[in-house]
Scaffold this motif. Structure first.
Motif, PDB file in Angstrom:
ATOM      1  N   GLY A   1      50.166  35.557  45.614  1.00 23.59           N
ATOM      2  CA  GLY A   1      51.371  34.864  46.045  1.00 23.59           C
ATOM      3  C   GLY A   1      51.932  33.912  45.007  1.00 23.59           C
ATOM      4  N   GLY A   2      51.433  34.000  43.784  1.00 28.08           N
ATOM      5  CA  GLY A   2      51.919  33.147  42.706  1.00 28.08           C
ATOM      6  C   GLY A   2      51.324  31.750  42.689  1.00 28.08           C
ATOM      7  N   VAL A   3      50.456  31.416  43.639  1.00 23.85           N
ATOM      8  CA  VAL A   3      49.935  30.050  43.730  1.00 23.85           C
ATOM      9  C   VAL A   3      49.056  29.648  42.548  1.00 23.85           C
ATOM     10  CG1 VAL A   3      50.093  29.937  46.242  1.00 23.85           C
ATOM     11  CG2 VAL A   3      47.991  30.702  45.203  1.00 23.85           C
ATOM     12  N   ASP A   4      48.411  30.604  41.883  1.00 23.69           N
ATOM     13  CA  ASP A   4      47.534  30.294  40.755  1.00 23.69           C
ATOM     14  C   ASP A   4      48.269  30.201  39.427  1.00 23.69           C
ATOM     15  OD1 ASP A   4      45.380  30.503  42.547  1.00 23.69           O
ATOM     16  OD2 ASP A   4      45.177  32.637  42.150  1.00 23.69           O
ATOM     17  N   CYS A   5      49.491  30.635  39.393  1.00 24.83           N
ATOM     18  CA  CYS A   5      50.229  30.742  38.136  1.00 24.83           C
ATOM     19  C   CYS A   5      50.814  29.402  37.691  1.00 24.83           C
ATOM     20  CB  CYS A   5      51.346  31.762  38.271  1.00 24.83           C
ATOM     21  SG  CYS A   5      52.191  32.083  36.717  1.00 24.83           S
ATOM     22  N   PRO A   6      50.452  28.950  36.489  1.00 19.74           N
ATOM     23  CA  PRO A   6      51.019  27.712  35.960  1.00 19.74           C
ATOM     24  C   PRO A   6      52.545  27.788  35.775  1.00 19.74           C
ATOM     25  CG  PRO A   6      49.055  28.297  34.744  1.00 19.74           C
ATOM     26  CD  PRO A   6      49.395  29.471  35.625  1.00 19.74           C
ATOM     27  N   GLY A   7      53.091  28.996  35.746  1.00 18.86           N
ATOM     28  CA  GLY A   7      54.524  29.171  35.557  1.00 18.86           C
ATOM     29  C   GLY A   7      55.305  29.287  36.858  1.00 18.86           C
TER      30      GLY A   7
END
Length: 72
Positions: free
Chosen positions: A15-21
């Motif tokens: 879900g994109g939660v881990d992405c620094p971007g």
């Protein structure tokens, strides 16, 4: 490892939660990292409704969640 043109490491999936971007993380200087999602080739991996199996069976060599990685 996937590095954005802004030098931010991208971590697609979950879900994109881990992405620094994803526009919700702070850099080492305490500055909010700009959202990189619009330019990301792997944005579909972060969208709601994307089947989890797609991420689990990823064969992209640069993807940190890909099947070619030794740790997950």
């Amino acid at each position: 490892m996937i590095i954005d043109v802004t030098k931010v490491q991208l971590i697609p999936g979950n879900g994109g939660v881990d992405c620094p971007g994803n526009g919700e993380h702070i850099d080492d200087n305490g500055i909010l990292i700009e959202c990189c999602c619009d330019e990301c080739n792997y944005m579909m991996c972060c969208l709601e409704g994307t089947p989890e199996d797609i991420c689990k069976t990823c064969t992209e060599s640069k993807c940190p969640r890909g099947t070619n990685q030794s740790s997950r």
